[in-house]
Design a protein around this motif. Structure first.
Motif, PDB file in Angstrom:
ATOM      1  N   LEU A  38     -28.977 106.340  47.305  1.00 34.62           N
ATOM      2  CA  LEU A  38     -28.725 107.437  46.381  1.00 34.62           C
ATOM      3  C   LEU A  38     -29.527 108.657  46.829  1.00 34.62           C
ATOM      4  O   LEU A  38     -30.490 108.555  47.597  1.00 34.62           O
ATOM      5  CB  LEU A  38     -29.166 107.049  44.969  1.00 34.62           C
ATOM      6  N   PHE A  39     -29.169 109.808  46.309  1.00 36.52           N
ATOM      7  CA  PHE A  39     -29.957 110.998  46.633  1.00 36.52           C
ATOM      8  C   PHE A  39     -31.323 110.959  45.959  1.00 36.52           C
ATOM      9  O   PHE A  39     -32.307 111.476  46.509  1.00 36.52           O
ATOM     10  CB  PHE A  39     -29.174 112.267  46.312  1.00 36.52           C
ATOM     11  N   VAL A  40     -31.424 110.325  44.799  1.00 31.74           N
ATOM     12  CA  VAL A  40     -32.752 110.181  44.197  1.00 31.74           C
ATOM     13  C   VAL A  40     -33.612 109.250  45.047  1.00 31.74           C
ATOM     14  O   VAL A  40     -34.831 109.441  45.157  1.00 31.74           O
ATOM     15  CB  VAL A  40     -32.660 109.688  42.738  1.00 31.74           C
ATOM     16  N   ASP A  41     -32.998 108.247  45.698  1.00 31.98           N
ATOM     17  CA  ASP A  41     -33.749 107.412  46.642  1.00 31.98           C
ATOM     18  C   ASP A  41     -34.312 108.261  47.770  1.00 31.98           C
ATOM     19  O   ASP A  41     -35.467 108.092  48.189  1.00 31.98           O
ATOM     20  CB  ASP A  41     -32.838 106.339  47.255  1.00 31.98           C
ATOM     21  N   ARG A  42     -33.492 109.154  48.275  1.00 30.74           N
ATOM     22  CA  ARG A  42     -33.922 110.008  49.388  1.00 30.74           C
ATOM     23  C   ARG A  42     -35.078 110.913  48.969  1.00 30.74           C
ATOM     24  O   ARG A  42     -36.016 111.149  49.736  1.00 30.74           O
ATOM     25  CB  ARG A  42     -32.743 110.847  49.877  1.00 30.74           C
ATOM     26  N   VAL A  43     -35.007 111.443  47.742  1.00 32.68           N
ATOM     27  CA  VAL A  43     -36.084 112.296  47.247  1.00 32.68           C
ATOM     28  C   VAL A  43     -37.370 111.489  47.126  1.00 32.68           C
ATOM     29  O   VAL A  43     -38.448 111.929  47.561  1.00 32.68           O
ATOM     30  CB  VAL A  43     -35.709 112.921  45.883  1.00 32.68           C
ATOM     31  N   LEU A  44     -37.281 110.303  46.538  1.00 34.93           N
ATOM     32  CA  LEU A  44     -38.467 109.462  46.368  1.00 34.93           C
ATOM     33  C   LEU A  44     -39.105 109.127  47.716  1.00 34.93           C
ATOM     34  O   LEU A  44     -40.331 109.194  47.871  1.00 34.93           O
ATOM     35  CB  LEU A  44     -38.090 108.180  45.630  1.00 34.93           C
ATOM     36  N   LYS A  45     -38.290 108.792  48.689  1.00 37.18           N
ATOM     37  CA  LYS A  45     -38.826 108.462  50.017  1.00 37.18           C
ATOM     38  C   LYS A  45     -39.455 109.683  50.674  1.00 37.18           C
ATOM     39  O   LYS A  45     -40.500 109.583  51.322  1.00 37.18           O
ATOM     40  CB  LYS A  45     -37.717 107.892  50.893  1.00 37.18           C
ATOM     41  N   ALA A  46     -38.816 110.845  50.518  1.00 36.13           N
ATOM     42  CA  ALA A  46     -39.362 112.074  51.107  1.00 36.13           C
ATOM     43  C   ALA A  46     -40.711 112.435  50.502  1.00 36.13           C
ATOM     44  O   ALA A  46     -41.548 113.066  51.158  1.00 36.13           O
ATOM     45  CB  ALA A  46     -38.376 113.225  50.915  1.00 36.13           C
ATOM     46  N   LEU A  47     -40.934 112.010  49.249  1.00 39.55           N
ATOM     47  CA  LEU A  47     -42.194 112.308  48.554  1.00 39.55           C
ATOM     48  C   LEU A  47     -43.181 111.143  48.638  1.00 39.55           C
ATOM     49  O   LEU A  47     -44.152 111.094  47.884  1.00 39.55           O
ATOM     50  CB  LEU A  47     -41.903 112.636  47.089  1.00 39.55           C
ATOM     51  N   ASN A  48     -42.927 110.220  49.558  1.00 41.96           N
ATOM     52  CA  ASN A  48     -43.806 109.069  49.773  1.00 41.96           C
ATOM     53  C   ASN A  48     -43.912 108.176  48.538  1.00 41.96           C
ATOM     54  O   ASN A  48     -44.988 107.637  48.230  1.00 41.96           O
ATOM     55  CB  ASN A  48     -45.204 109.533  50.218  1.00 41.96           C
ATOM     56  N   LEU A  49     -42.800 108.043  47.836  1.00 42.03           N
ATOM     57  CA  LEU A  49     -42.729 107.163  46.676  1.00 42.03           C
ATOM     58  C   LEU A  49     -41.678 106.076  46.911  1.00 42.03           C
ATOM     59  O   LEU A  49     -40.891 105.731  46.014  1.00 42.03           O
ATOM     60  CB  LEU A  49     -42.383 107.967  45.413  1.00 42.03           C
ATOM     61  N   ALA A  50     -41.670 105.542  48.123  1.00 42.98           N
ATOM     62  CA  ALA A  50     -40.633 104.573  48.490  1.00 42.98           C
ATOM     63  C   ALA A  50     -40.663 103.339  47.600  1.00 42.98           C
ATOM     64  O   ALA A  50     -39.616 102.730  47.332  1.00 42.98           O
ATOM     65  CB  ALA A  50     -40.802 104.164  49.953  1.00 42.98           C
ATOM     66  N   GLN A  51     -41.845 102.953  47.104  1.00 44.95           N
ATOM     67  CA  GLN A  51     -41.923 101.777  46.238  1.00 44.95           C
ATOM     68  C   GLN A  51     -41.134 101.980  44.950  1.00 44.95           C
ATOM     69  O   GLN A  51     -40.604 101.019  44.382  1.00 44.95           O
ATOM     70  CB  GLN A  51     -43.382 101.459  45.914  1.00 44.95           C
ATOM     71  N   ALA A  52     -41.044 103.224  44.513  1.00 46.73           N
ATOM     72  CA  ALA A  52     -40.314 103.514  43.279  1.00 46.73           C
ATOM     73  C   ALA A  52     -38.821 103.246  43.426  1.00 46.73           C
ATOM     74  O   ALA A  52     -38.131 102.983  42.433  1.00 46.73           O
ATOM     75  CB  ALA A  52     -40.551 104.963  42.853  1.00 46.73           C
ATOM     76  N   VAL A  53     -38.315 103.312  44.665  1.00 44.58           N
ATOM     77  CA  VAL A  53     -36.888 103.038  44.899  1.00 44.58           C
ATOM     78  C   VAL A  53     -36.547 101.617  44.461  1.00 44.58           C
ATOM     79  O   VAL A  53     -35.456 101.356  43.939  1.00 44.58           O
ATOM     80  CB  VAL A  53     -36.537 103.248  46.388  1.00 44.58           C
ATOM     81  N   ASN A  54     -37.496 100.693  44.626  1.00 45.26           N
ATOM     82  CA  ASN A  54     -37.256  99.297  44.272  1.00 45.26           C
ATOM     83  C   ASN A  54     -37.185  99.082  42.762  1.00 45.26           C
ATOM     84  O   ASN A  54     -36.696  98.044  42.302  1.00 45.26           O
ATOM     85  CB  ASN A  54     -38.352  98.407  44.861  1.00 45.26           C
ATOM     86  N   ILE A  55     -37.657 100.052  41.995  1.00 46.20           N
ATOM     87  CA  ILE A  55     -37.655  99.938  40.541  1.00 46.20           C
ATOM     88  C   ILE A  55     -36.412 100.583  39.935  1.00 46.20           C
ATOM     89  O   ILE A  55     -35.998 100.234  38.829  1.00 46.20           O
ATOM     90  CB  ILE A  55     -38.922 100.592  39.940  1.00 46.20           C
ATOM     91  N   TYR A  56     -35.799 101.512  40.671  1.00 52.00           N
ATOM     92  CA  TYR A  56     -34.655 102.247  40.124  1.00 52.00           C
ATOM     93  C   TYR A  56     -33.344 101.552  40.484  1.00 52.00           C
ATOM     94  O   TYR A  56     -33.110 101.240  41.655  1.00 52.00           O
ATOM     95  CB  TYR A  56     -34.633 103.695  40.656  1.00 52.00           C
ATOM     96  N   PRO A  57     -32.453 101.338  39.502  1.00 53.03           N
ATOM     97  CA  PRO A  57     -32.622 101.689  38.084  1.00 53.03           C
ATOM     98  C   PRO A  57     -33.503 100.664  37.354  1.00 53.03           C
ATOM     99  O   PRO A  57     -33.426  99.465  37.661  1.00 53.03           O
ATOM    100  CB  PRO A  57     -31.189 101.647  37.550  1.00 53.03           C
ATOM    101  N   PRO A  58     -34.310 101.112  36.403  1.00 51.77           N
ATOM    102  CA  PRO A  58     -35.189 100.183  35.689  1.00 51.77           C
ATOM    103  C   PRO A  58     -34.381  99.217  34.834  1.00 51.77           C
ATOM    104  O   PRO A  58     -33.435  99.609  34.158  1.00 51.77           O
ATOM    105  CB  PRO A  58     -36.051 101.112  34.822  1.00 51.77           C
ATOM    106  N   LYS A  59     -34.780  97.938  34.859  1.00 49.83           N
ATOM    107  CA  LYS A  59     -34.023  96.908  34.144  1.00 49.83           C
ATOM    108  C   LYS A  59     -34.427  96.806  32.672  1.00 49.83           C
ATOM    109  O   LYS A  59     -33.690  96.256  31.848  1.00 49.83           O
ATOM    110  CB  LYS A  59     -34.224  95.548  34.822  1.00 49.83           C
ATOM    111  N   ASN A  60     -35.615  97.317  32.344  1.00 46.25           N
ATOM    112  CA  ASN A  60     -36.110  97.249  30.964  1.00 46.25           C
ATOM    113  C   ASN A  60     -37.115  98.374  30.751  1.00 46.25           C
ATOM    114  O   ASN A  60     -37.441  99.117  31.689  1.00 46.25           O
ATOM    115  CB  ASN A  60     -36.733  95.881  30.676  1.00 46.25           C
ATOM    116  N   GLU A  61     -37.624  98.492  29.533  1.00 43.65           N
ATOM    117  CA  GLU A  61     -38.545  99.596  29.236  1.00 43.65           C
ATOM    118  C   GLU A  61     -39.838  99.472  30.021  1.00 43.65           C
ATOM    119  O   GLU A  61     -40.417 100.484  30.444  1.00 43.65           O
ATOM    120  CB  GLU A  61     -38.846  99.657  27.739  1.00 43.65           C
TER     121      GLU A  61
END
Length: 305
Positions: A38-61
Motif C-alpha cells: 500500500l502507499f501507507v506502507d511505503r510512507v511508513l518504510k520511508a520514515l523508518n517505521l517498517a515494523q508498523a507495516v506489520n500492524i496495519y490494518p490493526p485487528k483490534n483496539e
C-alpha cells in the motif's frame, strides 16, 4: 496545545471497532494490486517505521493503540509526518462508519493543507480510487513524492489501452523519475497514445536510453492488433523526422532486430522509403494505399517491391 500522543482524545469512542475482517481482506487485495505494498506502507518504510507495516490494518483496539504509539512516539520523524499518518488512520475510520474524525483531528492539530491533500491522495490510491487520487496528487502545492510508484501503478492498472490517468499525472506533475522501470512504463503509455510525443520524449534522454526508448517505440507501434488505428500510427512513425542515428536504428530494428519477426516489418520499411522520397516510388499510383493496407492486415503485402 492538542496532545496527539494521547490515544483517547485522538480516536474517541470506537464501538464497534471499525477495522473489521472485511476491511482486512480488502487491504490484502489492495496490496496485491498495488505491487505488493500500500502507499501507507511505503510512507511508513520511508520514515523508518517498517515494523508498523506489520500492524496495519490493526485487528483490534490494542493493535491500533500500538500502531498509534509507534507513530506518535518515534524520535526519527517530524511532527507533521506523525500527524499525517494519524490522519490517514482516521480517514479509514471515517470510511468505516465514524464520520468526521479525520477533519476534526486535522483542524485541532493544525495539519497544513498540503499534508492533508497528499495523504488523502495516497489514501485514495490505497482504496484503488485512482481518479479521486489524482484530483489530490496533482495539486499544485505538492512535490512529486512517490512519483515512480504512482506512475507504475497507474500504467499497470490502465484498462483497454486507455492511459488517460497516468498521462494526466505525468503531464500535470512533470515528475523526475528515479527508476528505469517507471521510465519505461511511462514511455510505453506514451508510445501507445501519442507517437510524436513519445518520439520527442525519447530524444530527451542520453544515448543508450535514447536508443532503447526509440526501439521500444517501434515495437509499441507495430506489435499491436492489426486495424486502421495501427496503420495510422505506423504512418506517423514512418513519417517522423529521424536524424541519421535514428534512421539507422529504425532500419536495424526492422531488418535484423526484435521487430523483424513482425509481419508488418517490410511494409513499414517501404512506408519509410516513400515518406523520405525514395525515387523508386515516385509516381507509383496507389503505393501509400497498398502499403497501409499491408500494415493493417499484417500481411507483408509488398515485400517484393
Amino acid at each position: 496545545m492538542f496532545d496527539f500522543s494521547q490515544f483517547d482524545p485522538v480516536f474517541g469512542s470506537l464501538d464497534p471497532f471499525p477495522y473489521n475482517r472485511g476491511f482486512s481482506q480488502k487491504v490484502d487485495a489492495s496490496r496485491k494490486t498495488l505491487e505488493g505494498s500500500l502507499f501507507v506502507d511505503r510512507v511508513l518504510k520511508a520514515l523508518n517505521l517498517a515494523q508498523a507495516v506489520n500492524i496495519y490494518p490493526p485487528k483490534n483496539e490494542s493493535a491500533l493503540r500500538q500502531l498509534h504509539d509507534q507513530i506518535s512516539n518515534s524520535n526519527n520523524i517530524t511532527v507533521h509526518h506523525k500527524l499525517s499518518l494519524i490522519y490517514y488512520l482516521l480517514l479509514d475510520i471515517d470510511d468505516l462508519g465514524h464520520d468526521g474524525k479525520a477533519e476534526a483531528f486535522a483542524s485541532r492539530a493544525g495539519i497544513p493543507d498540503r499534508y492533508q491533500i497528499f495523504m488523502k491522495g495516497l489514501w485514495f490510491m490505497d482504496q484503488l480510487n485512482f481518479e479521486l487520487a489524482l484530483e489530490h496528487l496533482t495539486h499544485p502545492s505538492l512535490v512529486s513524492e512517490f512519483a515512480d510508484d504512482i506512475l507504475t501503478v497507474l500504467v499497470r492498472q490502465s484498462k483497454d489501452g486507455d492511459y488517460t490517468l497516468p498521462l494526466a499525472y505525468y503531464h500535470t506533475v512533470q515528475p523526475v523519475l528515479q527508476t528505469s522501470s517507471a521510465l519505461e512504463l511511462l514511455f510505453d503509455a506514451l508510445a501507445r497514445s501519442d507517437v510524436p510525443e513519445a518520439f520527442e520524449f525519447s530524444r530527451s534522454h542520453a544515448d543508450v536510453m535514447r536508443r532503447r526508448l526509440f526501439q521500444k517505440l517501434v515495437l509499441a507501434v507495430l506489435d499491436s492488433p492489426r486495424d486502421d488505428d495501427t496503420a495510422e500510427r505506423a504512418f506517423e512513425l514512418a513519417s517522423l523526422p529521424f536524424d541519421p542515428d535514428e534512421e539507422m536504428w529504425f532500419t536495424e530494428c526492422l531488418e535484423s532486430g526484435e521487430a523483424k519477426r513482425l509481419g508488418v516489418a517490410k511494409d513499414t520499411l517501404l512506408m519509410r522509403r516513400i515518406a523520405t522520397g525514395d525515387s523508386s516510388f515516385r509516381g507509383e499510383k496507389g503505393t501509400w494505399a497498398v502499403v497501409l493496407e499491408g500494415v493493417k492486415k499484417g500481411s507483408g503485402g509488398r515485400t517484393q517491391a
